[in-house]
Scaffold this active site. Structure first.
Site, PDB file in Angstrom:
ATOM      1  N   HIS A 100     -75.317 -21.877  -2.392  1.00 42.63           N
ATOM      2  CA  HIS A 100     -74.094 -22.266  -1.764  1.00 42.63           C
ATOM      3  C   HIS A 100     -73.044 -21.508  -2.953  1.00 42.63           C
ATOM      4  CE1 HIS A 100     -74.806 -25.936  -4.054  1.00 42.63           C
ATOM      5  NE2 HIS A 100     -73.537 -26.168  -4.014  1.00 42.63           N
ATOM      6  N   HIS A 102     -68.751 -21.833  -4.264  1.00 45.73           N
ATOM      7  CA  HIS A 102     -67.665 -22.521  -4.033  1.00 45.73           C
ATOM      8  C   HIS A 102     -66.434 -21.466  -3.943  1.00 45.73           C
ATOM      9  CE1 HIS A 102     -69.423 -26.624  -5.196  1.00 45.73           C
ATOM     10  NE2 HIS A 102     -70.322 -25.649  -5.523  1.00 45.73           N
TER      11      HIS A 102
END
Length: 138
Positions: A100, A102
């Site tokens: 992931h 950010h």
């Protein structure tokens, strides 16, 4: 995927999330532990624990979506800037082992600090480290 993965559950719709954007291979949703309004996570829908474990197409798709989300953050929230960061491994601060990135909107004086202290690299060390990396880069 045999173990439970929160981000896989969010991607397949079995866990709730504040969805921001979705395409065939990625999903962007608000971080529930946000450091600023609009802090968004971008994940591939297919599980990959880290950037290094993901294939090139997945990485490209994630960062296309990161760009799209960054542009949306600029238009919707009008921050002074935004950070994009991605961590691999517990020592780097990764706490959910599903790739992931950010996208963190930033405003002047917001008090958020991601920058470690830094000092200029010693030239001989720089050459040794660069040599070691050049030997194995793919």
């Amino acid at each position: 995927m045999t173990e439970s993965c929160t981000f896989c559950d969010i991607a397949d719709g079995t866990e709730p999330a504040y969805r921001v954007y979705e395409d065939e291979s990625t999903l962007a949703f608000l971080d529930v532990n946000a450091v600023s309004d609009g802090h968004t996570l971008v994940v591939p829908k297919a599980h990959a624990p880290t950037l290094s474990a993901a294939d090139e197409e997945t990485v490209a798709a994630v960062f296309r979506t990161v760009r799209r989300v960054g542009r949306a953050v600029e238009r919707a929230l009008e921050p002074d800037g935004y950070n994009v960061f991605q961590s691999n491994g517990a020592a780097a601060g990764q706490d959910v082992f599903h790739l992931h990135a950010h996208v963190v909107p930033r405003w002047e004086g917001d008090g958020i600090h991601f920058s470690p202290s830094r000092e200029r690299i010693d030239p001989s060390r720089g050459e040794r480290v660069a040599d070691a990396l050049r030997e194995v880069v793919e």
